[in-house]
Design a protein around this motif. Structure first.
Motif, short mmCIF file in Angstrom:
data_model
loop_
_atom_site.label_atom_id
_atom_site.label_comp_id
_atom_site.label_asym_id
_atom_site.label_seq_id
_atom_site.Cartn_x
_atom_site.Cartn_y
_atom_site.Cartn_z
N UNK A 1 60.85 60.35 35.75
CA UNK A 1 61.74 60.99 34.79
C UNK A 1 62.28 59.90 33.85
N UNK A 2 62.15 60.11 32.54
CA UNK A 2 62.62 59.08 31.61
C UNK A 2 64.14 59.10 31.44
N UNK A 3 64.80 60.08 32.04
CA UNK A 3 66.26 60.15 31.97
C UNK A 3 66.92 59.45 33.16
N UNK A 4 66.46 59.76 34.38
CA UNK A 4 67.12 59.22 35.58
C UNK A 4 66.24 58.26 36.39
N UNK A 5 64.93 58.21 36.10
CA UNK A 5 64.04 57.31 36.82
C UNK A 5 63.47 57.85 38.12
N UNK A 6 63.76 59.11 38.46
CA UNK A 6 63.24 59.69 39.70
C UNK A 6 61.72 59.75 39.67
N UNK A 7 61.06 59.37 40.77
CA UNK A 7 59.60 59.49 40.81
C UNK A 7 59.19 60.96 40.84
#
Length: 87
Positions: free
Chosen positions: A33-39
């Motif tokens: 996710x480019x917002x939070x970095x979650x894979x």
């Protein structure tokens, strides 16, 4: 340990803005996710034609029952998944 949901290419699509892609090693693609970095997903040329999505990133992961274990011998013996019936 994590749970992936493998889906054949052509049977899925990104909704909204596509995620960021990182090539973590030769032949391996991971998305985040480019917002939070979650894979979000994992793809390997060794398993071509399949995208593996992180179950934890799904809106309703309980709709996807496990059907197999991959790299199961690598799991510590005292931490077996509940669905194996092992103590």
């Amino acid at each position: 340990m994590t749970t992936y949901i493998g889906v054949l290419d052509g049977h899925w699509r990104w909704l909204g803005k596509p995620p960021k892609v990182f090539n973590s090693s030769p032949g391996v693609e991971r998305t985040f996710c480019d917002h939070c970095g979650s894979p979000l997903s994992f793809r390997s040329t060794n398993m071509s034609g399949v995208m593996h999505f992180f179950a934890a990133g799904m809106e309703e992961p309980e709709k996807f029952a496990p059907t197999l274990h991959v790299a199961f011998p690598l799991v510590e013996t005292r931490r077996r998944p509940a669905d194996t019936g092992w103590a």
